[in-house]
Structure formats: structure tokens, C-alpha cells
Design an enzyme around this catalytic site. Structure first.
Site, PDB file in Angstrom:
ATOM      1  N   THR A   7      46.787 -64.965 -64.161  1.00  0.00           N
ATOM      2  CA  THR A   7      45.844 -64.330 -63.248  1.00  0.00           C
ATOM      3  C   THR A   7      46.589 -63.368 -62.347  1.00  0.00           C
ATOM      4  O   THR A   7      47.741 -63.594 -61.994  1.00  0.00           O
ATOM      5  CB  THR A   7      45.067 -65.340 -62.374  1.00  0.00           C
ATOM      6  OG1 THR A   7      44.069 -64.630 -61.631  1.00  0.00           O
ATOM      7  CG2 THR A   7      45.954 -66.090 -61.401  1.00  0.00           C
ATOM      8  N   LYS A  12      42.807 -66.743 -56.295  1.00  0.00           N
ATOM      9  CA  LYS A  12      42.769 -67.808 -57.281  1.00  0.00           C
ATOM     10  C   LYS A  12      44.142 -68.440 -57.457  1.00  0.00           C
ATOM     11  O   LYS A  12      44.284 -69.656 -57.493  1.00  0.00           O
ATOM     12  CB  LYS A  12      42.363 -67.183 -58.610  1.00  0.00           C
ATOM     13  CG  LYS A  12      41.178 -67.828 -59.211  1.00  0.00           C
ATOM     14  CD  LYS A  12      41.146 -67.368 -60.613  1.00  0.00           C
ATOM     15  CE  LYS A  12      39.767 -66.962 -60.986  1.00  0.00           C
ATOM     16  NZ  LYS A  12      39.699 -66.678 -62.408  1.00  0.00           N
ATOM     17  N   ASP A  71      38.609 -69.305 -66.358  1.00  0.00           N
ATOM     18  CA  ASP A  71      37.528 -68.361 -66.177  1.00  0.00           C
ATOM     19  C   ASP A  71      36.412 -69.146 -65.503  1.00  0.00           C
ATOM     20  O   ASP A  71      36.143 -70.291 -65.868  1.00  0.00           O
ATOM     21  CB  ASP A  71      37.079 -67.769 -67.504  1.00  0.00           C
ATOM     22  CG  ASP A  71      36.356 -66.444 -67.287  1.00  0.00           C
ATOM     23  OD1 ASP A  71      36.847 -65.624 -66.482  1.00  0.00           O
ATOM     24  OD2 ASP A  71      35.301 -66.227 -67.899  1.00  0.00           O
TER      25      ASP A  71
HETATM   26  P1  IMP Z   1      36.899 -65.057 -62.889  1.00  0.00           P
HETATM   27  O1  IMP Z   1      36.339 -64.202 -63.986  1.00  0.00           O
HETATM   28  O2  IMP Z   1      37.208 -66.444 -63.296  1.00  0.00           O
HETATM   29  O3  IMP Z   1      38.026 -64.389 -62.169  1.00  0.00           O
HETATM   30  O4  IMP Z   1      35.766 -65.247 -61.772  1.00  0.00           O
HETATM   31  C1  IMP Z   1      34.585 -64.524 -61.793  1.00  0.00           C
HETATM   32  C2  IMP Z   1      34.039 -64.321 -60.413  1.00  0.00           C
HETATM   33  O5  IMP Z   1      33.489 -65.551 -59.969  1.00  0.00           O
HETATM   34  C3  IMP Z   1      35.034 -63.896 -59.334  1.00  0.00           C
HETATM   35  O6  IMP Z   1      35.147 -62.548 -59.226  1.00  0.00           O
HETATM   36  C4  IMP Z   1      34.413 -64.454 -58.080  1.00  0.00           C
HETATM   37  O7  IMP Z   1      33.462 -63.554 -57.576  1.00  0.00           O
HETATM   38  C5  IMP Z   1      33.678 -65.677 -58.592  1.00  0.00           C
HETATM   39  N1  IMP Z   1      34.446 -66.901 -58.321  1.00  0.00           N
HETATM   40  C6  IMP Z   1      35.365 -67.487 -59.113  1.00  0.00           C
HETATM   41  N2  IMP Z   1      35.830 -68.599 -58.530  1.00  0.00           N
HETATM   42  C7  IMP Z   1      35.176 -68.700 -57.346  1.00  0.00           C
HETATM   43  C8  IMP Z   1      35.243 -69.651 -56.279  1.00  0.00           C
HETATM   44  O8  IMP Z   1      35.980 -70.639 -56.282  1.00  0.00           O
HETATM   45  N3  IMP Z   1      34.410 -69.415 -55.244  1.00  0.00           N
HETATM   46  C9  IMP Z   1      33.586 -68.350 -55.186  1.00  0.00           C
HETATM   47  N4  IMP Z   1      33.508 -67.444 -56.131  1.00  0.00           N
HETATM   48  C10 IMP Z   1      34.294 -67.617 -57.214  1.00  0.00           C
END
Ligand code: IMP
Length: 197
Positions: A7, A12, A71
Site C-alpha cells: 500500500t 492504512k 482491499d
Molecule cells: P482501498 O481500496 O482498500 O484503499 O479502500 C477504498 C476506500 O475505502 C478508501 O479510499 C477509503 O475511502 C475507504 N476506506 C478504507 N478503509 C477505511 C476505513 O478504515 N475507514 C474509512 N474508510 C475506509
């Protein structure tokens, strides 16, 4: 043991690193940010599982050591579990725009139930793959509250709590969150395979 986290999202990474270093003695955590070259990964999978494997796989090709990637998606019941795998790109803007769009879409909805779902992909130095899932059920409140966390945290109220994810302290969020729960399974797994030293 050395583990790479695929990442470039510092928010994160902070959460993942905190949990792994607290839970596994002697672990050394590296990430995409420690590489000299940039890797660009198109998160175009149709599922969280596909994207997690894609992210972990791309970093694994470079480092050939234990590699993990997650993800995450916010799944809103009244929106047929959207934005889900599209949570990052939901509004086309940043965290704030995503939250705004979500509140707008839910304006007239009575059912505000939602859940965060995280899938972690783990790849061994030999290239074997595993998947681990974590879910946190809750609801979407009408106005953002709190300035901790990131993403949708200010509008997500976990079930059984009066504070949003953005109001809870980081340790508390880790204990009950989707990512915390999935990572707990990853930790158990890595503990089982960790070689001393
Ligand atoms: P990713 O594709 O796993 O990076 O996450 C997708 C989106 O979900 C991110 O851009 C955040 O907006 C949201 N997200 C992921 N994890 C969290 C969390 O723990 N709290 C709030 N939003 C999250």
C-alpha cells in the site's frame, strides 16, 4: 520475519503496521513506500478479493518475500451494497467528496445500515496465496463527527457504539474494525508460519 505491505496509503499503512508490530515479536514491516521504483497498480478488479490479490501480487513480483495487501469497501444496505469495491472512486474526488455524496444518496433513506468489509491477500515467499476477511457492521449517521481515522470514518457508527470511527481512539478502532478483524486472522496465520529470528 520480514513482511511487505502493498500500500502507498499512509493512513492504512499506519494502522496495519501498528497492529503487526504490536502482535508479532521481531516482525519487520516494509511497504511499497520503501521501494526505489514506483509500482502502479490499476485497482480494476470486480471484487475486493481480486483487487487484494492484484495489489499483493504486484509487490510480491518485486520483493519475493512475505507480502500482504488489503482491499476495503463500504457496503451500504439501502444502496444494494454500493459503493463496495468502488469506495475509493465513489465520487471521483477525495475523502470529503465521497462522504458528501454518500450522505446525499442516503438523504431520504430510512435504512442507514452499512458495513465495512476488508479482504487481505497474503503471499508466501514461494508464491502461495491465502485470503482473510473481516467485517464491521454499523450505520451511517447524518452529519460527520470526529477527526481521527480517514475515509468514511466520520459518518460510520459501529454497532453497539455511540462514537463514530473518527471519534474512537486508534486502539479501539483496531479492536473492532473490519481491517483489525481481518488482520487478526492474518496475524494468527503469520505467527503459525513465522521462523524464529
Ligand atoms: P482501498 O481500496 O482498500 O484503499 O479502500 C477504498 C476506500 O475505502 C478508501 O479510499 C477509503 O475511502 C475507504 N476506506 C478504507 N478503509 C477505511 C476505513 O478504515 N475507514 C474509512 N474508510 C475506509
Amino acid at each position: 520475519m520480514r513482511v511487505w505491505v502493498a500500500t502507498a496509503n499512509r493512513d492504512k499503512l499506519k494502522e496495519i503496521k501498528r497492529i503487526l508490530e504490536d502482535e508479532i515479536e521481531g516482525i519487520r514491516v516494509f511497504s511499497t513506500l520503501d521501494l526505489d521504483e514506483k509500482i502502479h497498480i490499476l485497482e480494476d478488479g470486480k471484487t475486493l478479493e481480486e483487487n487484494a490479490l492484484k495489489k499483493a501480487g504486484a509487490l510480491f513480483e518485486k520483493v519475493r518475500e512475505w507480502t500482504i495487501a488489503d482491499d476495503t469497501g463500504l457496503e451500504v444496505y439501502a444502496l444494494d451494497m454500493r459503493p463496495g469495491v468502488y469506495s475509493a472512486r465513489y465520487s471521483g474526488g477525495g475523502y470529503r467528496d465521497n462522504v458528501e455524496k454518500l450522505l446525499e444518496e442516503l438523504r431520504d433513506k430510512e435504512d442507514r445500515r452499512a458495513r465495512f468489509r476488508t479482504v487481505f491477500a497474503v503471499i508466501s515467499p514461494e508464491g502461495k496465496e491465502w485470503l482473510f476477511e473481516g467485517i464491521c457492521e454499523g450505520s451511517i449517521i447524518k452529519e460527520p463527527r470526529g477527526d481521527g481515522g480517514f475515509g468514511y470514518d466520520p459518518v460510520f457508527l459501529p454497532d453497539g457504539y455511540t462514537q463514530t470511527f473518527a471519534e474512537l481512539n486508534p486502539g479501539e478502532k483496531d479492536r473492532i474494525s473490519h481491517r483489525g478483524r481481518a488482520l487478526k486472522k492474518v496475524v494468527e496465520f503469520l505467527r503459525g508460519v513465522a521462523q524464529p529470528g
